[in-house]
Design a protein around this motif. Structure first.
Motif, mmCIF file in Angstrom:
data_model
loop_
_atom_site.group_PDB
_atom_site.id
_atom_site.type_symbol
_atom_site.label_atom_id
_atom_site.label_comp_id
_atom_site.label_asym_id
_atom_site.label_seq_id
_atom_site.Cartn_x
_atom_site.Cartn_y
_atom_site.Cartn_z
ATOM 1 N N THR A 49 -27.851 -31.683 17.954
ATOM 2 C CA THR A 49 -27.272 -32.876 18.579
ATOM 3 C C THR A 49 -26.913 -32.651 20.042
ATOM 4 O O THR A 49 -26.547 -33.591 20.746
ATOM 5 N N SER A 50 -27.004 -31.406 20.516
ATOM 6 C CA SER A 50 -26.583 -31.107 21.882
ATOM 7 C C SER A 50 -27.566 -31.678 22.901
ATOM 8 O O SER A 50 -28.775 -31.545 22.750
ATOM 9 N N PRO A 51 -27.043 -32.324 23.972
ATOM 10 C CA PRO A 51 -27.916 -32.855 25.020
ATOM 11 C C PRO A 51 -28.352 -31.774 26.010
ATOM 12 O O PRO A 51 -29.192 -32.027 26.874
ATOM 13 N N VAL A 52 -27.788 -30.575 25.907
ATOM 14 C CA VAL A 52 -28.109 -29.497 26.843
ATOM 15 C C VAL A 52 -29.531 -29.008 26.594
ATOM 16 O O VAL A 52 -29.931 -28.767 25.452
ATOM 17 N N LYS A 53 -30.310 -28.861 27.664
ATOM 18 C CA LYS A 53 -31.686 -28.403 27.573
ATOM 19 C C LYS A 53 -31.792 -26.965 28.067
ATOM 20 O O LYS A 53 -31.453 -26.661 29.213
ATOM 21 N N VAL A 54 -32.218 -26.071 27.191
ATOM 22 C CA VAL A 54 -32.439 -24.682 27.549
ATOM 23 C C VAL A 54 -33.776 -24.260 26.952
ATOM 24 O O VAL A 54 -34.424 -25.025 26.241
ATOM 25 N N ASN A 55 -34.207 -23.008 27.229
ATOM 26 C CA ASN A 55 -35.445 -22.493 26.645
ATOM 27 C C ASN A 55 -35.159 -22.053 25.217
ATOM 28 O O ASN A 55 -35.021 -20.868 24.912
ATOM 29 N N GLY A 56 -35.093 -23.028 24.334
ATOM 30 C CA GLY A 56 -34.657 -22.810 22.963
ATOM 31 C C GLY A 56 -33.678 -23.919 22.619
ATOM 32 O O GLY A 56 -33.806 -25.035 23.111
ATOM 33 N N LEU A 57 -32.691 -23.608 21.809
ATOM 34 C CA LEU A 57 -31.692 -24.613 21.420
ATOM 35 C C LEU A 57 -30.294 -24.016 21.528
ATOM 36 O O LEU A 57 -30.090 -22.819 21.313
ATOM 37 N N VAL A 58 -29.339 -24.857 21.873
ATOM 38 C CA VAL A 58 -27.949 -24.435 22.045
ATOM 39 C C VAL A 58 -27.361 -24.010 20.704
ATOM 40 O O VAL A 58 -27.682 -24.579 19.657
ATOM 41 N N CYS A 59 -26.482 -23.001 20.733
ATOM 42 C CA CYS A 59 -25.853 -22.510 19.510
ATOM 43 C C CYS A 59 -24.739 -23.443 19.041
ATOM 44 O O CYS A 59 -23.934 -23.939 19.834
ATOM 45 N N LYS A 60 -24.695 -23.626 17.761
ATOM 46 C CA LYS A 60 -23.590 -24.330 17.115
ATOM 47 C C LYS A 60 -22.375 -23.396 17.056
ATOM 48 O O LYS A 60 -22.524 -22.166 17.046
ATOM 49 N N ASP A 61 -21.189 -23.956 17.019
ATOM 50 C CA ASP A 61 -19.970 -23.161 16.824
ATOM 51 C C ASP A 61 -20.129 -22.345 15.533
ATOM 52 O O ASP A 61 -20.324 -22.921 14.458
ATOM 53 N N PRO A 62 -20.097 -21.007 15.600
ATOM 54 C CA PRO A 62 -20.329 -20.189 14.401
ATOM 55 C C PRO A 62 -19.349 -20.466 13.272
ATOM 56 O O PRO A 62 -19.669 -20.238 12.100
ATOM 57 N N MET A 63 -18.155 -20.969 13.590
ATOM 58 C CA MET A 63 -17.183 -21.271 12.544
ATOM 59 C C MET A 63 -17.565 -22.528 11.760
ATOM 60 O O MET A 63 -17.007 -22.800 10.702
ATOM 61 N N LEU A 64 -18.524 -23.305 12.282
ATOM 62 C CA LEU A 64 -18.978 -24.511 11.599
ATOM 63 C C LEU A 64 -20.282 -24.288 10.820
ATOM 64 O O LEU A 64 -20.783 -25.191 10.161
ATOM 65 N N VAL A 65 -20.807 -23.067 10.888
ATOM 66 C CA VAL A 65 -22.069 -22.750 10.225
ATOM 67 C C VAL A 65 -21.880 -22.697 8.717
ATOM 68 O O VAL A 65 -20.889 -22.160 8.214
#
Length: 216
Positions: free
Chosen positions: A36-52
């Motif tokens: 759901t993150s709008p941030v664009k990087v070479n890959g995908l942004v990490c989710k908060d590990p506590m929500l995994v």
């Protein structure tokens, strides 16, 4: 002593270049993709590990046959980072491939991954073509339980050469290996490639190019 410094340095540089040519090794236990993150990087942004949660590493349905009622008679069920967010940064993915009798997985490439294919059911004729100028076809008929490798970036294909359905599982060395189906890309690009380019490239008449572009 000093004469060995330059060669060793070159070796280290080459090794680093090869390492960075593919996905980098993860620096965390995991980096579950935040789709759901709008941030664009070479890959995908990490989710908060506590929500995994466990479902971030889970996919169900690979046992379900794909629909092969299409012009090529095959179906690809992908399991990459789009289906399993937990694959983010881990550098692997997989696919299930279903083939109707005499169906094909058309010539294509994976620009970001090598593929290793295992035949689960049926008989497949598979192969890949080496790069220019040799363009050498390396092909083999595979039976149930056989394994074949398609090197990264090279054009490859599979064809069911049996009278029954065939199934294979492919593992790929990338979380998002990508796929470029040659015919679709060349004749189905949007906007279309100029027919003058394709006429010269394929050494055919314009009516053939027009017909192929209309199909794709």
């Amino acid at each position: 002593m000093g004469t060995h410094i330059l060669p060793l340095g070159l070796v280290a540089l080459i090794c680093c270049s090869v390492a960075f040519a593919f996905e980098p090794s993860p620096l965390l236990d995991f980096c579950v993709a935040d789709l759901t993150s709008p941030v664009k990087v070479n890959g995908l942004v990490c989710k908060d590990p506590m929500l995994v949660q466990a479902n971030d590493f889970f996919f169900s349905g690979l046992h379900i046959p794909g629909n092969t009622t299409n012009p090529v008679g095959s179906n690809v069920t992908p399991v990459n980072v789009a289906q399993i967010a937990g694959l983010n940064t881990l550098g692997i993915s997989m696919v299930r491939l279903d083939y109707a009798p005499w169906g094909i997985n058309p010539p294509h490439t994976h620009p970001r991954a090598t593929e290793i294919l295992t035949v689960v059911e049926g008989t497949l004729y598979v192969g890949f073509v080496t790069s220019n100028p040799e363009n050498r076809l390396i092909a083999k008929v595979l039976e149930k339980g056989d394994v074949f490798v398609f090197p990264v970036g090279l054009i490859h294909f599979q064809r069911n050469v049996g009278y029954g359905n065939a199934v294979a599982i492919g593992a790929l060395s990338g979380q998002n290996p990508g796929v470029i189906t040659i015919a679709n890309a060349v004749f189905g690009s949007n906007p279309p490639i100029a027919s003058e380019v394709l006429i010269k490239a394929f050494q055919v008449e314009k009516n053939i190019v027009d017909r192929l572009q209309a199909q794709f």
